[in-house]
Design an enzyme around this catalytic site. Sequence first.
Site, PDB file in Angstrom:
ATOM      1  N   ALA A 236      26.088  32.144  -8.349  1.00  0.00           N
ATOM      2  CA  ALA A 236      27.074  31.625  -7.399  1.00  0.00           C
ATOM      3  C   ALA A 236      28.424  32.293  -7.616  1.00  0.00           C
ATOM      4  O   ALA A 236      29.464  31.712  -7.322  1.00  0.00           O
ATOM      5  CB  ALA A 236      27.203  30.109  -7.548  1.00  0.00           C
ATOM      6  N   ARG A 238      29.198  36.585  -7.894  1.00  0.00           N
ATOM      7  CA  ARG A 238      29.191  37.796  -7.097  1.00  0.00           C
ATOM      8  C   ARG A 238      27.799  38.412  -7.151  1.00  0.00           C
ATOM      9  O   ARG A 238      27.241  38.631  -8.230  1.00  0.00           O
ATOM     10  CB  ARG A 238      30.242  38.796  -7.612  1.00  0.00           C
ATOM     11  CG  ARG A 238      31.671  38.413  -7.252  1.00  0.00           C
ATOM     12  CD  ARG A 238      31.899  38.533  -5.751  1.00  0.00           C
ATOM     13  NE  ARG A 238      33.247  38.169  -5.335  1.00  0.00           N
ATOM     14  CZ  ARG A 238      33.616  36.959  -4.943  1.00  0.00           C
ATOM     15  NH1 ARG A 238      32.718  35.975  -4.933  1.00  0.00           N
ATOM     16  NH2 ARG A 238      34.839  36.714  -4.555  1.00  0.00           N
ATOM     17  N   GLU A 267      25.804  41.366   1.862  1.00  0.00           N
ATOM     18  CA  GLU A 267      25.904  40.140   2.656  1.00  0.00           C
ATOM     19  C   GLU A 267      26.360  40.443   4.073  1.00  0.00           C
ATOM     20  O   GLU A 267      27.370  41.131   4.249  1.00  0.00           O
ATOM     21  CB  GLU A 267      26.871  39.159   1.981  1.00  0.00           C
ATOM     22  CG  GLU A 267      26.384  38.681   0.624  1.00  0.00           C
ATOM     23  CD  GLU A 267      27.302  37.641  -0.006  1.00  0.00           C
ATOM     24  OE1 GLU A 267      28.349  37.299   0.594  1.00  0.00           O
ATOM     25  OE2 GLU A 267      26.972  37.157  -1.101  1.00  0.00           O
ATOM     26  N   HIS A 285      26.151  32.041   0.697  1.00  0.00           N
ATOM     27  CA  HIS A 285      27.492  32.152   0.112  1.00  0.00           C
ATOM     28  C   HIS A 285      28.371  30.964   0.534  1.00  0.00           C
ATOM     29  O   HIS A 285      29.478  31.141   1.047  1.00  0.00           O
ATOM     30  CB  HIS A 285      28.156  33.473   0.504  1.00  0.00           C
ATOM     31  CG  HIS A 285      29.226  33.898  -0.454  1.00  0.00           C
ATOM     32  ND1 HIS A 285      29.585  35.209  -0.638  1.00  0.00           N
ATOM     33  CD2 HIS A 285      30.041  33.185  -1.278  1.00  0.00           C
ATOM     34  CE1 HIS A 285      30.562  35.293  -1.529  1.00  0.00           C
ATOM     35  NE2 HIS A 285      30.865  34.073  -1.928  1.00  0.00           N
TER      36      HIS A 285
END
Length: 327
Positions: A236, A238, A267, A285
Site C-alpha cells: 500500500a 508504491r 497504474e 490505489h
Amino acid sequence: MNGAEMAGSVAVVENVWGEAFDKLARTHDVRWEPDAWVDDDLLRHTLSGAQAVVVRNKARMTAEMLAAAPDLRIVARAGTGLDNIDLDAADNAGVVVSAALGVNAMSVAEHTLALALAVLREIPAHDRGVRNGEWNRSSGRELSGKTWGLLGLGATGMAVARVLRGFDVRVLAYDPYVDPAAADVREAGVTVTGWDEVLWSADVLSVHLPATRETRHVLSDEAFAAIRPGAVLVSAGRGEVIDESALAAALRSGTVAGAGLDVRESEPPGRSPLDAHPTVIYTPHVAGLTVESQERIASVLADDVQAVLAGRRAVNAVGKHDLWTPA
C-alpha cells in the site's frame, strides 16, 4: 468578493476537493480542472497565471512545467509521495512545495489491515462462491499469534503498528532511518531489525517504502527467495518497489501464499500474470482515500495555499522554502 478582488489564482489539476476548498474559493480564484494532468499542453494552459497549483500523484510538476508557470508560488501535494514533483527545480524557482504527509496514514493503515485479513480469510473467494450457489466452508488463517513485518516505518508504517495493537501479534520493522530506541517506536511495540530478519520472520509483510532508485524492485526474486514460506504480502505504498514478475513466480511456487495489492508498477495496470492467482486481491490505489482523510488533506493544503499567497509561511512545506521567494 468579486473576481477582480480575488486574492490569488489557484489551479486544482487533479481530483482533489473538500469543504476547505469551498471556503478558499470565497476569497480566491479557484479553478477546478481535475483532468488537466492528462495532457501536458492542457496542464501548461491551466497553470498559466496560476499562483498556486494543487496536485495528487498524476500531474508531473517537472522543471519544464514549473518554468512554464512563472507566477507559481506554491505546489500543494495531496497525499504521500513526492516523486511527481521536481523538488530541486521548485527550490531553484523559489516555489514552496507543501505536502499533507502522514495525514492519510490511518486510512492507509486500516486498508492495509483489511487487505491482510481478506487474504488470510479468503473473503473475496468465499463471496464469489456463495454468489455462485456454492457453500465451501474451507478454513482460513488467523492473524492472532503471527508476526507482522513492516518494510518502512514512516507515518503509515507507524499507523499500521498502532492498529495492530488490538491483535496478539509481534511487529518487526525494517527502516534504516528510524531510531530503534525512539519513544514512539517503543510505544507502538515495534522491534526495528534487519531486512533479512523481517523477510524471514514475517507471516504478513506489508510494504510502505517510497519510490526511489534504491527501492525500485527491491522485492525481487532474491528477496522472495528469503521470505518466510507461506507469507502474505500487502502493498500500500508504491508499486514500483515490487517486481511483479518475481511476485508471480513466488505465488506459483507457494513461497508467497497470497497478496493484497493496492498499488501497482504501472497504474492503471494492464493484464498481468498476477491476475491468474485466486489469492491475489486488488484495489485501485485507494488505501489513503477516505472521506475523513480527504477532508483533512483539503484543510491542510488550503491553509498552506492561503498562507503562501498572503505572504506567510507554509506549515507543511517539504522543500527548501516555506515562504515564496522570487527567483
